[in-house]
Design an enzyme around this catalytic site. Sequence first.
Site, PDB file in Angstrom:
ATOM      1  N   SER A  95      -8.265   2.056   5.230  1.00  0.00           N
ATOM      2  CA  SER A  95      -6.857   2.432   5.471  1.00  0.00           C
ATOM      3  C   SER A  95      -6.520   2.527   6.959  1.00  0.00           C
ATOM      4  O   SER A  95      -7.387   2.820   7.791  1.00  0.00           O
ATOM      5  CB  SER A  95      -6.560   3.779   4.813  1.00  0.00           C
ATOM      6  OG  SER A  95      -6.728   3.651   3.435  1.00  0.00           O
ATOM      7  N   HIS A 132       1.583   2.381   3.965  1.00  0.00           N
ATOM      8  CA  HIS A 132       0.693   3.546   4.084  1.00  0.00           C
ATOM      9  C   HIS A 132       0.969   4.208   5.433  1.00  0.00           C
ATOM     10  O   HIS A 132       1.058   3.535   6.456  1.00  0.00           O
ATOM     11  CB  HIS A 132      -0.752   3.027   4.006  1.00  0.00           C
ATOM     12  CG  HIS A 132      -1.801   4.067   3.833  1.00  0.00           C
ATOM     13  ND1 HIS A 132      -2.127   4.962   4.833  1.00  0.00           N
ATOM     14  CD2 HIS A 132      -2.616   4.361   2.791  1.00  0.00           C
ATOM     15  CE1 HIS A 132      -3.102   5.755   4.392  1.00  0.00           C
ATOM     16  NE2 HIS A 132      -3.406   5.410   3.154  1.00  0.00           N
ATOM     17  N   HIS A 171     -10.721  -2.302   1.770  1.00  0.00           N
ATOM     18  CA  HIS A 171     -11.014  -0.972   1.207  1.00  0.00           C
ATOM     19  C   HIS A 171     -11.920  -0.990  -0.024  1.00  0.00           C
ATOM     20  O   HIS A 171     -11.804  -0.134  -0.908  1.00  0.00           O
ATOM     21  CB  HIS A 171      -9.714  -0.191   0.909  1.00  0.00           C
ATOM     22  CG  HIS A 171      -9.862   1.259   1.219  1.00  0.00           C
ATOM     23  ND1 HIS A 171      -8.861   2.183   1.083  1.00  0.00           N
ATOM     24  CD2 HIS A 171     -10.955   1.965   1.637  1.00  0.00           C
ATOM     25  CE1 HIS A 171      -9.299   3.371   1.419  1.00  0.00           C
ATOM     26  NE2 HIS A 171     -10.566   3.270   1.761  1.00  0.00           N
ATOM     27  N   CYS A 213      -6.134   4.181  -3.243  1.00  0.00           N
ATOM     28  CA  CYS A 213      -6.438   2.809  -2.824  1.00  0.00           C
ATOM     29  C   CYS A 213      -7.702   2.181  -3.402  1.00  0.00           C
ATOM     30  O   CYS A 213      -7.633   1.137  -4.050  1.00  0.00           O
ATOM     31  CB  CYS A 213      -6.568   2.758  -1.307  1.00  0.00           C
ATOM     32  SG  CYS A 213      -5.091   3.282  -0.466  1.00  0.00           S
ATOM     33  N   ARG A 226      -7.778  -1.024  -6.122  1.00  0.00           N
ATOM     34  CA  ARG A 226      -8.116  -2.397  -5.694  1.00  0.00           C
ATOM     35  C   ARG A 226      -9.306  -2.952  -6.479  1.00  0.00           C
ATOM     36  O   ARG A 226      -9.337  -4.128  -6.841  1.00  0.00           O
ATOM     37  CB  ARG A 226      -8.435  -2.402  -4.189  1.00  0.00           C
ATOM     38  CG  ARG A 226      -7.175  -2.266  -3.372  1.00  0.00           C
ATOM     39  CD  ARG A 226      -7.362  -1.527  -2.060  1.00  0.00           C
ATOM     40  NE  ARG A 226      -6.085  -0.939  -1.699  1.00  0.00           N
ATOM     41  CZ  ARG A 226      -5.181  -1.531  -0.927  1.00  0.00           C
ATOM     42  NH1 ARG A 226      -5.443  -2.699  -0.380  1.00  0.00           N
ATOM     43  NH2 ARG A 226      -4.017  -0.945  -0.699  1.00  0.00           N
ATOM     44  N   ASP A 275       0.842  -1.198   0.000  1.00  0.00           N
ATOM     45  CA  ASP A 275       0.000   0.000   0.000  1.00  0.00           C
ATOM     46  C   ASP A 275       0.883   1.256   0.000  1.00  0.00           C
ATOM     47  O   ASP A 275       1.604   1.503   0.966  1.00  0.00           O
ATOM     48  CB  ASP A 275      -0.889  -0.026   1.257  1.00  0.00           C
ATOM     49  CG  ASP A 275      -2.010   0.990   1.180  1.00  0.00           C
ATOM     50  OD1 ASP A 275      -2.029   1.808   0.232  1.00  0.00           O
ATOM     51  OD2 ASP A 275      -2.877   0.975   2.073  1.00  0.00           O
ATOM     52  N   ASP A 276       0.841   2.006  -1.065  1.00  0.00           N
ATOM     53  CA  ASP A 276       1.598   3.270  -1.193  1.00  0.00           C
ATOM     54  C   ASP A 276       3.110   3.063  -1.292  1.00  0.00           C
ATOM     55  O   ASP A 276       3.887   3.941  -0.909  1.00  0.00           O
ATOM     56  CB  ASP A 276       1.325   4.234  -0.019  1.00  0.00           C
ATOM     57  CG  ASP A 276      -0.096   4.750   0.045  1.00  0.00           C
ATOM     58  OD1 ASP A 276      -0.929   4.307  -0.753  1.00  0.00           O
ATOM     59  OD2 ASP A 276      -0.361   5.607   0.903  1.00  0.00           O
ATOM     60  N   ASP A 322      -0.359  -0.709  -4.692  1.00  0.00           N
ATOM     61  CA  ASP A 322      -1.661  -0.187  -5.159  1.00  0.00           C
ATOM     62  C   ASP A 322      -1.584   1.203  -5.777  1.00  0.00           C
ATOM     63  O   ASP A 322      -2.453   1.599  -6.538  1.00  0.00           O
ATOM     64  CB  ASP A 322      -2.686  -0.203  -4.017  1.00  0.00           C
ATOM     65  CG  ASP A 322      -2.412   0.865  -2.965  1.00  0.00           C
ATOM     66  OD1 ASP A 322      -1.231   1.240  -2.759  1.00  0.00           O
ATOM     67  OD2 ASP A 322      -3.372   1.338  -2.333  1.00  0.00           O
ATOM     68  N   ASN A 323      -0.558   1.961  -5.406  1.00  0.00           N
ATOM     69  CA  ASN A 323      -0.351   3.305  -5.988  1.00  0.00           C
ATOM     70  C   ASN A 323       1.012   3.807  -5.519  1.00  0.00           C
ATOM     71  O   ASN A 323       1.664   3.171  -4.688  1.00  0.00           O
ATOM     72  CB  ASN A 323      -1.469   4.301  -5.596  1.00  0.00           C
ATOM     73  CG  ASN A 323      -1.734   4.401  -4.103  1.00  0.00           C
ATOM     74  OD1 ASN A 323      -2.743   3.899  -3.617  1.00  0.00           O
ATOM     75  ND2 ASN A 323      -0.829   5.012  -3.368  1.00  0.00           N
ATOM     76  N   LYS A 337      -5.601  -5.381   3.998  1.00  0.00           N
ATOM     77  CA  LYS A 337      -6.505  -4.235   3.814  1.00  0.00           C
ATOM     78  C   LYS A 337      -7.461  -4.490   2.652  1.00  0.00           C
ATOM     79  O   LYS A 337      -7.039  -4.848   1.560  1.00  0.00           O
ATOM     80  CB  LYS A 337      -5.661  -2.990   3.553  1.00  0.00           C
ATOM     81  CG  LYS A 337      -6.459  -1.794   3.084  1.00  0.00           C
ATOM     82  CD  LYS A 337      -5.611  -0.546   3.122  1.00  0.00           C
ATOM     83  CE  LYS A 337      -6.085   0.487   2.139  1.00  0.00           C
ATOM     84  NZ  LYS A 337      -5.270   1.706   2.175  1.00  0.00           N
ATOM     85  N   LYS A 381       1.626   9.258  -5.194  1.00  0.00           N
ATOM     86  CA  LYS A 381       0.214   8.929  -4.911  1.00  0.00           C
ATOM     87  C   LYS A 381      -0.715  10.069  -5.295  1.00  0.00           C
ATOM     88  O   LYS A 381      -0.406  11.236  -5.055  1.00  0.00           O
ATOM     89  CB  LYS A 381       0.090   8.643  -3.413  1.00  0.00           C
ATOM     90  CG  LYS A 381      -1.322   8.414  -2.918  1.00  0.00           C
ATOM     91  CD  LYS A 381      -1.298   7.979  -1.465  1.00  0.00           C
ATOM     92  CE  LYS A 381      -2.696   7.859  -0.899  1.00  0.00           C
ATOM     93  NZ  LYS A 381      -2.713   7.074   0.341  1.00  0.00           N
TER      94      LYS A 381
HETATM   95 MG    MG Z   1      -2.633   3.074  -1.352  1.00  0.00          MG
END
Ligand code: MG
Length: 476
Positions: free
Chosen positions: A168, A243, A145, A86, A90, A46-47, A295-296, A143, A316
């Site tokens: 998150s 994240h 989301h 996010c 996803r 994540d991130d 994810d980003n 996660k 992001k």
């Molecule tokens: Mg993310």
Amino acid sequence: MSRYISRFILLLSVILLYSCENLTKDSTQQVHSPEVPPNIVILFADDMGYGDTGAFGHPTIQTPNLDRMAYEGQKWTSFYVAASVCTPSRAGLLTGRLPIRSGMCSSRRRVLFPDSEGGLPASEITIAEMLKEQNYKTAAIGKWHLGHLKEYLPPNHGFDYYFGIPYSNDMDRVSNPDITYREGLLNPKTDYFNVPIIKNLEEIERPADQTTITKRYTDETIQFIEENKGNPFFVYLAYSLPHVPLFRSKEFEGHSKRGIYGDVIEEIDWSVGEIMSALEKNGLAENTLVVFTSDNGPWLTFETHAGSAGLLRDGKGSTYEGGMREPTMFYWKGKLKNGVVDGMGSTLDLLPTIASLTGSKLPSDRILDGVDLSETLLKGTESPRKSMIYYWGDELYAYRSGKYKAHFITHERVYRDGKKEFREVPALYDLETDPGEHFDIGEQNADIITKIREEVEKHKQTIDSVENQLVKRSED
Ligand code: MG
């Protein structure tokens, strides 16, 4: 004499026949037979930024396990996510469809929040649902989301098992007059965030102890693998880190020269190593495709608490490359054509690729935005993906066709002081010579822009209006 000649010809034919047979055997050995369906493990950070692993060039973050996946499997250098934040990212991965088609993106509320009432619609078909048709055992760990209300949780989207946080790790913030929002994120304590851990459909812990969360996701994943090794299985492990706020276990405090962010990545790398060893120990490595990506891009607002997009621009929340191009590795022991792939790929392609590798039926009643990458994975052929669409919320900001990317709208530094700009002449970059998007060649290449505009118009014709899930709230 002629008897000798005919014997010689006979011998030669036998040799030729034998070698031909072996040649055929060799070339077919690389093609996977879906009669033995492979297990699928998707590892999703994540991130995490493009530049945050050793294999993608970070000088001080140590990621031996991810590097091994990249060097012994395939490293993809132009692999994209479906959105730069996010929730829509996803939704795109699990359905193989741009989030605009499922109502899972919005320019008003960019992700789902604890007060959201929407989620991934039941009508969407996830990778897990597709694989259930093939009798796979399926787990979502980490996660989610994609909607925290029961109807949207993983057990209602094709997953037999779920353990993780529903949104998150910075959400459900507990208000504290003595500490600012930013300080709370930079010096976090577990009880600043009232995020729950949910097992299947029930809350089992609140607030989640985030210091042990990567370790617990790892244990849950290994346990699921061991319990289901007799069946084909699918694990979607979506780490809730790096994240911000950043947490790591005691063992990883001070582990990295890159500070707490490096500690967090090194713990994720450890987790990847543990999962790979479990596959090996249980005799599953030769029949399991493992994918790692993020994810980003990095949440640059948080400076050294965030990652790095390496040579790519922005992070992001951005439709520049740093927001949507992710560090990606595929590993499948003895099966993949080892090497670096610089052709395009996307998380949108995972569903059709997995369908092809497992002999699953693709949903035929809807538009899919992914392409099947299995030939590239198994044989090293050129990637079939030739374009990429960059949405910001529900607006199309940019489009890549071949090596050229046109930005129709730009918004750099979106979480800081950046301004949204409509480009009369789109900014155009040649991503093969200028992956950092520094040198705008739009003014000199009107013909390329015209061609890209035509592709964009064609794409827009395929978009239908659907109920937006991110803004769905009873007061609206
Ligand atoms: Mg993310």
